[in-house]
Structures are given as structure tokens and as C-alpha cells.
Design an enzyme around this catalytic site. Sequence first.
Site, PDB file in Angstrom:
ATOM      1  N   GLU A   1      33.904  13.872 105.182  1.00 31.93           N
ATOM      2  CA  GLU A   1      34.158  12.513 104.732  1.00 31.93           C
ATOM      3  C   GLU A   1      35.443  12.381 103.910  1.00 31.93           C
ATOM      4  O   GLU A   1      35.878  11.269 103.610  1.00 31.93           O
ATOM      5  CB  GLU A   1      32.964  12.007 103.923  1.00 31.93           C
ATOM      6  CG  GLU A   1      31.729  11.774 104.792  1.00 31.93           C
ATOM      7  CD  GLU A   1      30.517  11.309 104.011  1.00 31.93           C
ATOM      8  OE1 GLU A   1      30.496  11.525 102.787  1.00 31.93           O
ATOM      9  OE2 GLU A   1      29.606  10.734 104.617  1.00 31.93           O
TER      10      GLU A   1
ATOM     11  N   GLU B   1      21.699  33.062 107.544  1.00 28.00           N
ATOM     12  CA  GLU B   1      21.731  32.852 106.097  1.00 28.00           C
ATOM     13  C   GLU B   1      21.503  34.137 105.315  1.00 28.00           C
ATOM     14  O   GLU B   1      21.774  34.199 104.125  1.00 28.00           O
ATOM     15  CB  GLU B   1      20.701  31.813 105.680  1.00 28.00           C
ATOM     16  CG  GLU B   1      19.265  32.271 105.715  1.00 28.00           C
ATOM     17  CD  GLU B   1      18.334  31.247 105.072  1.00 28.00           C
ATOM     18  OE1 GLU B   1      17.607  31.640 104.161  1.00 28.00           O
ATOM     19  OE2 GLU B   1      18.347  30.075 105.481  1.00 28.00           O
TER      20      GLU B   1
END
Length: 321
Positions: A102, A133
Site C-alpha cells: 500500500e 515458517e
Amino acid sequence: MTSTTDADRTDSDGYGELRAQLATLTTEAFRPELAEIDQLDTIEIARIMNGEDQSVPAAVGARLPEIAAAIDGTAERMARGGRLIYAGAGTAGRLGVLDASECPPTFNTDPSEVIGLIAGGPTAMVKAVEGAEDSKELAAADLDALDLTADDTVVGISASGRTPYAIGAVEHARSKGALTIGLSCNADSALGAAAEHGIEVVVGPELLTGSTRLKAGTAQKLVLNMLSTITMIRLGKTYGNLMVDVRASNEKLRARSRRIVSLATGASDEEIEAALAATDGEVKNAILTILGQVDGPTAAALLTASDGHLRAALATAPRTT
């Protein structure tokens, strides 16, 4: 014949230790008072969930000094050409990618300036990547692929504060001299200890046991909003509370660009259109041409000399009377 119990298999596979670790985490705690939440009316569940969410801003507020210090360090490095890099797995990784994605339309940053890394790569945005992960080495490799420098800032994000990918990213970044921030939702976390700036927003147990996309995810989003937004304010990407570096990439943003110039200058529509035409649609430059009474090339030169800070450029503009 001797049988193998589930507990034996769990211990031999190393999961007994992991389960013991998770049992100590606030974000993983079981709440017996909610054990029959599925029996409640929908409106009651919604009220409970809404009440839970209201506690998150206060938890973030308790960590404002640590957040501010991390922002100042980030802005200092970015002013020297460094990058802001988020690294996380699962929900935490997705939130980092979201915040990074963004920044270009909001602040006209290059996509290479704010980067979101998620364990397992882009595929992991929509589908879990098995084991990603759990690898510190994968995090180091992802950062090495970016040619990490000492001017960069790396933010490890993990609700539990124990995710190997996030910790590995912070440890590797710190070894390279980069600024490191560890954002977690448990106190005394391994991630917070590994980072130069530990930000531990303790939001308490979740409505659904261990579902850290809820309050923990909301807290992480709020902190990431602060990290990117206030850093951009410090870098001169705004004028007051106006997004003067907005990139007009669609009709809505083109209309917003004109409104921003209007709010900043009070100029007529004709003046605004002329200013934007003279500055190739750059909002900050257009404002400077109007308020500083200069032409497009002069506005560009003044902004370059002031490192993009509009107020500083206005202060040096050679106004004519």
C-alpha cells in the site's frame, strides 16, 4: 508387542517440547469462560468479539514509546536510502506484505523501498507452505536475495514471538548491521530479545484459542500502520495531513490529487489544472508552483534540494510580489 502411544510419538518427534512452549504463551491460552460460545446467538458472539477488539488499541498505546523509537530509527535510515523490510509467516507475513503493497500508491514510493517477505514466498499469501515458517535459513536467504545493507530496517513480525522465520530474519539482519525491529504479542519473546527494538503488544488470549489472526493480527496491523505512515511523514511524504506524494494511478486517485491541491492551496480549478499540467501530475510539485509562485522546473529543483520536504522547499522559494 510394545505399542507406541500418541504421547510417545509426540515426544519423539519433538512436538512435546513445542506443545509445552505454546502452553506458556498468552496468545495461545485457553479461555474456559468461552468454551460454549458456539451455543450463543450470533448477536451475542458478535458483542463478545467486538468487546475483545476494543482492548487492542489500549495494548498498542502502552507500547508507544518503543514504537516511536523504532520509527525514528527507520526514518533515519530510509533518509539515507535504506529500505523498510517486513518478514513474517502466515497472518503476520501477509500483514507485512499488505502494508508494503500500500506504500507505492499512498506515498509514491518505489516498490523496492518498502518490501514484504512472507515465509514460503508469494504462494504463501493464499496457501500455507509446509515448514516455511520453521526455517531461519530461509529467512536469511530471502534477505540475502535483497542485498541487505546497514541502511535497511528489518521488521520481524510474529504473534507468538517464537516463529523461526521472523527470528531468523532479525538475527541475520542484525549481523549485517541493519536496524532490527521485533513485533510480537507476547511478553519476553525470543523475537523481541533478538531485535534492537522489541515491540511486544500483549493483547491477551484470543476469542478462538490460538487464532492470532484476531486480536494479535489487529494489533500488528495497527503497529504496521504507524511504522509506515509516520516514517513517511518524517520523510516529507505528507504536507500536514495531506498525502502530497499520492500516485494518481486511477480515476479515484486523480480526483483525490486535485482535491489535495485544492485543500493545500485554496486555488481555483483552473489554477490547479494548470499546475498539475506543468508538473506532470505531481501533487507536491503542483502545490509548490502555486504557493511558492514558481514554475514547474523550479519546483522540482527546490524539492530535490530539500530532500522532498514541501515545507522546506516553500521556505526557500523565491517568491515574487
